[in-house]
Design an enzyme around this catalytic site. Structure first.
Site, PDB file in Angstrom:
ATOM      1  N   GLY A  14       9.705  -8.835  -6.648  1.00 15.62           N
ATOM      2  CA  GLY A  14       9.494  -8.822  -5.198  1.00 15.62           C
ATOM      3  C   GLY A  14       8.290  -9.664  -4.809  1.00 15.62           C
ATOM      4  N   ARG A  75      14.864 -12.635  -9.497  1.00 19.21           N
ATOM      5  CA  ARG A  75      15.144 -11.564 -10.452  1.00 19.21           C
ATOM      6  C   ARG A  75      16.049 -12.208 -11.497  1.00 19.21           C
ATOM      7  NH1 ARG A  75      14.085  -8.131  -5.755  1.00 19.21           N
ATOM      8  NH2 ARG A  75      12.277  -6.953  -6.446  1.00 19.21           N
ATOM      9  N   ASP A 106       5.958  -3.832 -11.313  1.00 17.77           N
ATOM     10  CA  ASP A 106       6.304  -3.025 -12.469  1.00 17.77           C
ATOM     11  C   ASP A 106       7.316  -3.693 -13.415  1.00 17.77           C
ATOM     12  OD1 ASP A 106       5.882  -0.326 -13.390  1.00 17.77           O
ATOM     13  OD2 ASP A 106       8.041  -0.076 -13.046  1.00 17.77           O
ATOM     14  N   THR A 129       2.380  -6.731  -5.739  1.00 14.77           N
ATOM     15  CA  THR A 129       3.453  -5.934  -5.127  1.00 14.77           C
ATOM     16  C   THR A 129       2.914  -5.229  -3.888  1.00 14.77           C
ATOM     17  OG1 THR A 129       4.779  -3.914  -5.347  1.00 14.77           O
ATOM     18  CG2 THR A 129       2.965  -4.121  -6.865  1.00 14.77           C
ATOM     19  N   ASP A 131       3.928  -2.502  -2.891  1.00  9.77           N
ATOM     20  CA  ASP A 131       4.109  -1.057  -3.071  1.00  9.77           C
ATOM     21  C   ASP A 131       2.870  -0.317  -3.578  1.00  9.77           C
ATOM     22  OD1 ASP A 131       6.739  -1.610  -2.394  1.00  9.77           O
ATOM     23  OD2 ASP A 131       7.392  -1.767  -4.477  1.00  9.77           O
ATOM     24  N   ASP A 133       2.085   0.421  -6.533  1.00  6.71           N
ATOM     25  CA  ASP A 133       2.520   1.466  -7.462  1.00  6.71           C
ATOM     26  C   ASP A 133       2.152   1.184  -8.913  1.00  6.71           C
ATOM     27  OD1 ASP A 133       4.227  -0.658  -7.708  1.00  6.71           O
ATOM     28  OD2 ASP A 133       6.063   0.526  -7.783  1.00  6.71           O
ATOM     29  N   ARG A 175       9.412   1.715  -2.750  1.00 11.20           N
ATOM     30  CA  ARG A 175      10.129   1.903  -4.016  1.00 11.20           C
ATOM     31  C   ARG A 175       9.636   3.094  -4.824  1.00 11.20           C
ATOM     32  NH1 ARG A 175      12.005  -2.705  -8.111  1.00 11.20           N
ATOM     33  NH2 ARG A 175       9.807  -2.867  -8.526  1.00 11.20           N
TER      34      ARG A 175
HETATM   35  P1  ADP Z   1       9.052  -6.241  -9.765  1.00 15.12           P
HETATM   36  O1  ADP Z   1       8.285  -7.066 -10.722  1.00 15.12           O
HETATM   37  O2  ADP Z   1       8.710  -6.542  -8.343  1.00 15.12           O
HETATM   38  O3  ADP Z   1       8.970  -4.768 -10.111  1.00 15.12           O
HETATM   39  P2  ADP Z   1      11.828  -6.326 -10.833  1.00 15.12           P
HETATM   40  O4  ADP Z   1      11.826  -4.904 -11.253  1.00 15.12           O
HETATM   41  O5  ADP Z   1      13.013  -6.848 -10.135  1.00 15.12           O
HETATM   42  O6  ADP Z   1      10.593  -6.669  -9.851  1.00 15.12           O
HETATM   43  O7  ADP Z   1      11.570  -7.228 -12.120  1.00 15.12           O
HETATM   44  C1  ADP Z   1      11.457  -8.606 -12.031  1.00 15.12           C
HETATM   45  C2  ADP Z   1      12.026  -9.267 -13.255  1.00 15.12           C
HETATM   46  O8  ADP Z   1      11.283  -8.855 -14.417  1.00 15.12           O
HETATM   47  C3  ADP Z   1      13.458  -8.908 -13.585  1.00 15.12           C
HETATM   48  O9  ADP Z   1      14.386  -9.648 -12.830  1.00 15.12           O
HETATM   49  C4  ADP Z   1      13.532  -9.284 -15.064  1.00 15.12           C
HETATM   50  O10 ADP Z   1      13.676 -10.689 -15.228  1.00 15.12           O
HETATM   51  C5  ADP Z   1      12.141  -8.871 -15.544  1.00 15.12           C
HETATM   52  N1  ADP Z   1      12.245  -7.528 -16.139  1.00 15.12           N
HETATM   53  C6  ADP Z   1      12.243  -6.341 -15.508  1.00 15.12           C
HETATM   54  N2  ADP Z   1      12.427  -5.314 -16.373  1.00 15.12           N
HETATM   55  C7  ADP Z   1      12.568  -5.879 -17.593  1.00 15.12           C
HETATM   56  C8  ADP Z   1      12.809  -5.372 -18.922  1.00 15.12           C
HETATM   57  N3  ADP Z   1      12.935  -4.061 -19.167  1.00 15.12           N
HETATM   58  N4  ADP Z   1      12.899  -6.279 -19.923  1.00 15.12           N
HETATM   59  C9  ADP Z   1      12.751  -7.592 -19.702  1.00 15.12           C
HETATM   60  N5  ADP Z   1      12.553  -8.128 -18.491  1.00 15.12           N
HETATM   61  C10 ADP Z   1      12.457  -7.292 -17.445  1.00 15.12           C
END
Ligand code: ADP
Length: 326
Positions: A14, A75, A106, A129, A131, A133, A175
């Site tokens: 995000g 993503r 996260d 972020t 959030d 969080d 979130r």
């Molecule tokens: P944010 O970083 O805002 O929490 P996301 O949860 O969408 O956003 O995560 C962003 C990107 O980080 C994902 O699209 C993926 O490429 C990578 N990612 C998230 N979780 C994992 C995981 N368990 N293993 C590997 N890459 C991950």
């Protein structure tokens, strides 16, 4: 002295206002310390596809005031697979990138942790972020700006809510974390906040109604954190319609406007400090830590700690809101 010569930087997940200030800070601090910098576009996807360019100081001119992220974000499902991460590693080798700075939430830091472990690559995370969080840092890049955006919106909703004696449920992002909702409610003078942290403990709607709504006021604003745990603003509006049919209820979902806008002074300074500290950490051969800020001091938080622990909501804030909304 560190062994890293070239740092790759990416924004992932995000977007959040202040990410550009962080990109600028990492780039300038790296160059100041004699390192090369490469900008990786569209998060982990760019690391897999090789959408990468060398950044000089001018590449980050005139961006500190901009919302969003000049590096774009995405993503990337492929990065969640070992094959995807292997390709990303090969791209890094080809580009001569020997450390990564990942700005994201996260999920992005979870990806960085797994990648760092799997391929023995030094990764530094910056909490980006709205959030707020992430555990181990008092605030995250973008949170303050989003909070201010919420205030602006709620102030406007208040005008119409008062004119019509209405009950408004205003849904904000978060979130599964109630920071935006709770602090947004305190700062906007809302009557209550419904947050995921307490969704299993009490019926927050019941509490709000029982706490005297309509004793002294005809209009009311309740901020609801968007979350499966709370059910969101629509859910509460439906409940009120069914359980308290006397109320004139409306819903406003603030949605993506909370992510946009020029970053606040707080977020620009935070991003600048964290970005510069990321390069300090790399120069000190730190790896696999998130740079946070606690009591106005820079701290290094191991990825595992930042990701795994839930950041607690201060009960005191809940009490302040309750006391001041009578
Ligand atoms: P944010 O970083 O805002 O929490 P996301 O949860 O969408 O956003 O995560 C962003 C990107 O980080 C994902 O699209 C993926 O490429 C990578 N990612 C998230 N979780 C994992 C995981 N368990 N293993 C590997 N890459 C991950």
């Amino acid at each position: 002295m560190g062994t890293v010569k070239c740092v790759g930087i990416l924004t992932s997940g995000g977007d959040a206002p202040g990410m550009n200030a962080a990109i600028r800070a990492v780039t300038r601090a790296a160059i100041y310390n004699g390192l090369r910098v490469k900008g990786i576009y569209r998060g982990y996807r760019g690391l897999i596809t090789g959408e990468i360019i060398e950044f000089k100081s001018q590449n980050v001119s005139n961006i500190i005031q901009l919302g969003g992220t000049i590096l774009k974000t995405a993503r990337c499902k492929e990065f969640t697979t070992p094959e995807g991460r292997q390709t990303a590693y090969e791209t890094m080798q080809k580009e001569g990138i020997d450390a990564l700075v990942v700005i994201g939430g996260d999920g992005s830091l979870t990806g960085a942790r797994i990648f760092a472990q799997e391929h023995n690559v030094p990764c530094i995370g910056l909490p980006g972020t709205i959030d707020n969080d992430l555990y181990g840092t008092d605030t995250t890049i973008g949170y303050d700006t989003a909070l201010n955006t919420i205030l602006e919106a709620v102030d406007k909703i208040r005008d119409t809510a008062t004119s019509h004696d209405r009950l408004f449920f205003v849904e904000v992002m978060g979130r599964d974390a109630g920071f935006l909702a709770l602090n947004g409610a305190i700062a906007s003078g809302a009557e209550a906040a419904i947050i995921p942290e307490f969704s299993t403990e009490v019926d927050q709607l019941e509490e709000f109604i029982k706490n005297g709504f309509r004793k002294t006021k005809n209009s009311s604003i309740v901020i609801v954190a968007e979350s499966e745990l709370t059910g969101g603003a629509m859910h509460y509006a439906e409940r009120v319609k069914n359980e308290y049919p006397g109320y004139d209820v409306r819903v406003t979902i603030l949605g993506h406007l909370q992510r946009g806008g020029s970053p606040s002074a707080h977020d620009r300074i935070l991003a600048s400090r964290l970005g510069a500290a990321a390069i300090d950490a790399i120069m000190e051969d730190q790896r696999n830590v998130m740079i946070g800020i606690e009591n106005d001091e820079i701290v290094y938080v191991p990825f595992t700690k930042a990701i795994k622990n839930d950041k607690p909501i201060k009960k005191e804030l809940v009490n302040v809101l309750r006391e001041l909304s009578i």
